[in-house]
Design a protein around this motif. Structure first.
Motif, PDB file in Angstrom:
ATOM      1  N   SER A 170       0.795  -1.236   0.000  1.00 24.26           N
ATOM      2  CA  SER A 170       0.000   0.000   0.000  1.00 24.26           C
ATOM      3  C   SER A 170       0.823   1.280   0.000  1.00 24.26           C
ATOM      4  N   LYS A 171       2.076   1.223   0.428  1.00 23.77           N
ATOM      5  CA  LYS A 171       2.925   2.411   0.423  1.00 23.77           C
ATOM      6  C   LYS A 171       3.949   2.253  -0.697  1.00 23.77           C
ATOM      7  N   LEU A 172       3.629   2.843  -1.829  1.00 30.20           N
ATOM      8  CA  LEU A 172       4.372   2.591  -3.055  1.00 30.20           C
ATOM      9  C   LEU A 172       5.216   3.790  -3.459  1.00 30.20           C
ATOM     10  N   PHE A 173       6.402   3.509  -3.947  1.00 30.97           N
ATOM     11  CA  PHE A 173       7.311   4.542  -4.423  1.00 30.97           C
ATOM     12  C   PHE A 173       7.370   4.461  -5.949  1.00 30.97           C
ATOM     13  N   PHE A 174       7.215   5.600  -6.596  1.00 33.21           N
ATOM     14  CA  PHE A 174       7.260   5.626  -8.059  1.00 33.21           C
ATOM     15  C   PHE A 174       8.395   6.531  -8.530  1.00 33.21           C
ATOM     16  N   LYS A 175       9.103   6.057  -9.530  1.00 34.24           N
ATOM     17  CA  LYS A 175      10.256   6.780 -10.058  1.00 34.24           C
ATOM     18  C   LYS A 175       9.794   7.609 -11.262  1.00 34.24           C
ATOM     19  N   GLU A 176       9.296   8.785 -10.950  1.00 32.22           N
ATOM     20  CA  GLU A 176       8.648   9.605 -11.977  1.00 32.22           C
ATOM     21  C   GLU A 176       9.592   9.951 -13.129  1.00 32.22           C
ATOM     22  N   ASN A 177      10.861  10.121 -12.826  1.00 33.94           N
ATOM     23  CA  ASN A 177      11.809  10.526 -13.869  1.00 33.94           C
ATOM     24  C   ASN A 177      12.564   9.342 -14.456  1.00 33.94           C
ATOM     25  N   ALA A 178      12.030   8.128 -14.299  1.00 31.91           N
ATOM     26  CA  ALA A 178      12.750   6.926 -14.709  1.00 31.91           C
ATOM     27  C   ALA A 178      13.146   6.948 -16.185  1.00 31.91           C
ATOM     28  N   ALA A 179      12.244   7.389 -17.058  1.00 29.33           N
ATOM     29  CA  ALA A 179      12.537   7.392 -18.494  1.00 29.33           C
ATOM     30  C   ALA A 179      13.678   8.354 -18.822  1.00 29.33           C
ATOM     31  N   GLU A 180      13.650   9.536 -18.213  1.00 22.50           N
ATOM     32  CA  GLU A 180      14.703  10.513 -18.477  1.00 22.50           C
ATOM     33  C   GLU A 180      16.053  10.033 -17.941  1.00 22.50           C
ATOM     34  N   VAL A 181      16.037   9.441 -16.752  1.00 19.76           N
ATOM     35  CA  VAL A 181      17.285   8.945 -16.174  1.00 19.76           C
ATOM     36  C   VAL A 181      17.816   7.766 -16.983  1.00 19.76           C
ATOM     37  N   LEU A 182      16.920   6.910 -17.455  1.00 19.50           N
ATOM     38  CA  LEU A 182      17.351   5.789 -18.296  1.00 19.50           C
ATOM     39  C   LEU A 182      18.013   6.300 -19.564  1.00 19.50           C
ATOM     40  N   ARG A 183      17.440   7.331 -20.161  1.00 20.66           N
ATOM     41  CA  ARG A 183      18.045   7.913 -21.364  1.00 20.66           C
ATOM     42  C   ARG A 183      19.474   8.366 -21.070  1.00 20.66           C
ATOM     43  N   ALA A 184      19.676   8.990 -19.920  1.00 24.25           N
ATOM     44  CA  ALA A 184      21.016   9.435 -19.542  1.00 24.25           C
ATOM     45  C   ALA A 184      21.945   8.239 -19.315  1.00 24.25           C
ATOM     46  N   ASP A 185      21.426   7.186 -18.661  1.00 23.42           N
ATOM     47  CA  ASP A 185      22.231   5.982 -18.427  1.00 23.42           C
ATOM     48  C   ASP A 185      22.691   5.370 -19.748  1.00 23.42           C
ATOM     49  N   LEU A 186      21.781   5.327 -20.716  1.00 22.38           N
ATOM     50  CA  LEU A 186      22.100   4.700 -22.004  1.00 22.38           C
ATOM     51  C   LEU A 186      23.044   5.553 -22.850  1.00 22.38           C
ATOM     52  N   CYS A 229      20.793  -7.023 -30.478  1.00 16.58           N
ATOM     53  CA  CYS A 229      21.512  -5.975 -29.731  1.00 16.58           C
ATOM     54  C   CYS A 229      22.353  -5.090 -30.660  1.00 16.58           C
ATOM     55  N   THR A 230      22.120  -5.204 -31.960  1.00 13.56           N
ATOM     56  CA  THR A 230      22.979  -4.487 -32.910  1.00 13.56           C
ATOM     57  C   THR A 230      22.367  -3.193 -33.429  1.00 13.56           C
ATOM     58  N   GLN A 231      21.103  -2.913 -33.105  1.00 17.19           N
ATOM     59  CA  GLN A 231      20.424  -1.756 -33.688  1.00 17.19           C
ATOM     60  C   GLN A 231      20.515  -0.504 -32.817  1.00 17.19           C
ATOM     61  N   PHE A 232      21.150  -0.615 -31.684  1.00 18.56           N
ATOM     62  CA  PHE A 232      21.146   0.465 -30.692  1.00 18.56           C
ATOM     63  C   PHE A 232      21.687   1.773 -31.255  1.00 18.56           C
ATOM     64  N   ILE A 233      20.934   2.852 -31.001  1.00 17.33           N
ATOM     65  CA  ILE A 233      21.322   4.208 -31.378  1.00 17.33           C
ATOM     66  C   ILE A 233      21.476   5.013 -30.100  1.00 17.33           C
ATOM     67  N   PRO A 234      22.691   5.303 -29.656  1.00 22.59           N
ATOM     68  CA  PRO A 234      22.873   6.015 -28.379  1.00 22.59           C
ATOM     69  C   PRO A 234      22.077   7.315 -28.355  1.00 22.59           C
ATOM     70  N   PRO A 235      21.311   7.529 -27.289  1.00 19.53           N
ATOM     71  CA  PRO A 235      20.542   8.781 -27.207  1.00 19.53           C
ATOM     72  C   PRO A 235      21.475   9.965 -27.014  1.00 19.53           C
ATOM     73  N   GLN A 236      21.042  11.106 -27.524  1.00 19.16           N
ATOM     74  CA  GLN A 236      21.836  12.320 -27.378  1.00 19.16           C
ATOM     75  C   GLN A 236      21.264  13.170 -26.259  1.00 19.16           C
TER      76      GLN A 236
END
Length: 346
Positions: A89-105, A329-336
């Protein structure tokens, strides 16, 4: 139940002032509480030989599905919360997960391998309908052509058919539905807020019809409770269109051991001793065996028989036991980075 790291313990106690509690008064009305989390990284790495991935993304901490056996429950105690009702019932959500993932990639030297989702808590639990964090992550992965695997108990995944179809066309996605039982009553008792067994089979069918690679995970297998369904579940998921399958023996780490034992006492008191005795026998006399190579399947005569039953039945119904084609795994285009895109204007 309080977290194991807390200095004080909390519990329910009847002091006699209000008289004995009735069943109605004792019923717990869960209300989901959401807490925002803004992580600096979302990719979690692991080196376990027991799982077919080395990195994962989990958009949420805690899970509304309320599965009593969930091995992820103890992770909530690191937040100063309980592995019991707090986890549900007490849930944590990572609102910026998509943006942070882009930075990680976009990090220099990043090497591509499939990202796993649904490895800790369900990325399609009910709050995803409201927050859409999982969908945003899939949008990023499609944009950069990155492979992903997804495990879920929820038919909500069908909301994202448009993204999944495009990822599948590029050989960048695999989906697995967790099917624990075909017994609707047992499912509602074990997994009170997850999709029903029939909804999960229907979801497998719809994904397969859209040419999205889909399999099933029979997990957890619980001796003397749902282990007798193993062959029927495999037959049902094969008929629905699943092409791969796997299974996991019930794990009871840390707080999950007592939670599960208490749940058995309430719901299956006459079978409690038999269930735990057989499970402990497959875990070397313990509730949980954390060793690599043992924690997923167990050991001993009954564990070996379970393994043979699974593989023989999977072979008979035509699912290839998690040995399907590899994702590309060969199509990856690094995000800018946004700043890089601005410089391209000049």
């Amino acid at each position: 139940m309080s977290g194991r790291f807390e200095a004080e313990k909390r519990g329910v106690f009847n002091d006699g002032w209000t008289g004995p509690a009735t069943a109605e008064q004792g019923a717990v009305q869960l209300k989901t509480q959401l807490y925002q989390e803004l992580p600096k990284q979302v990719l979690t790495k692991n080196q376990s030989p027991d799982v077919p991935f080395d990195r994962s993304v989990n958009p949420y901490r805690g899970c509304e599905h309320g599965c009593v056996y969930c091995f992820a429950r103890p992770s909530h105690t690191y937040m100063g919360l309980s592995a019991g009702l707090d986890f549900e019932s007490k849930l944590f959500f990572k609102e910026n997960a998509a943006e942070v993932l882009r930075a990680d990639l976009s990090r220099k030297g990043y090497k591509v391998a499939p990202i796993a989702m649904g490895t800790n808590t369900d990325p399609y639990q009910p709050i995803e309908k409201q927050l859409g964090i999982t969908r945003k992550i899939l949008e990023v992965l499609l944009e950069v052509r990155h492979p992903v695997t997804i495990v879920t108990k929820s038919s909500l995944i069908l909301r994202d058919l448009d993204l999944l179809q495009e990822l599948a066309r590029l050989n960048l996605v695999k989906v697995a539905l967790s099917v624990t039982t075909l017994d609707r009553k047992l499912a509602r008792t074990m997994e009170p807020r997850a999709s029903s067994p029939q909804r999960r089979l229907d979801t497998i069918r719809q994904l397969a019809e859209k040419n999205i690679p889909v399999g099933a995970l029979v997990a957890p297998v619980i001796p003397a409770l749902n282990d007798h369904e193993l062959e029927n579940i495999l037959q049902a998921i094969a008929r629905a269109g699943a092409t791969e399958a796997g299974y996991i023996l019930l794990r009871l780490p840390l707080e999950v051991k007592d939670l599960f034992s208490e749940w058995l006492s309430v719901n299956f008191a006459e079978r409690r001793t038999r269930i735990l005795r057989r499970l402990y026998a497959m875990r070397g006399g313990r509730a949980n065996d954390p060793r690599f190579g043992h924690r997923m399947k167990g050991k001993g005569i009954e564990a070996d028989l379970m393994r043979q039953r699974f593989f023989n039945s999977a072979r008979r119904v035509g699912v290839n036991m998690s040995e399907g084609h590899d994702l590309d795994c060969t199509q990856f285009i690094p995000p800018q980075n946004p700043s890089d895109r601005q410089l391209r204007l000049f």
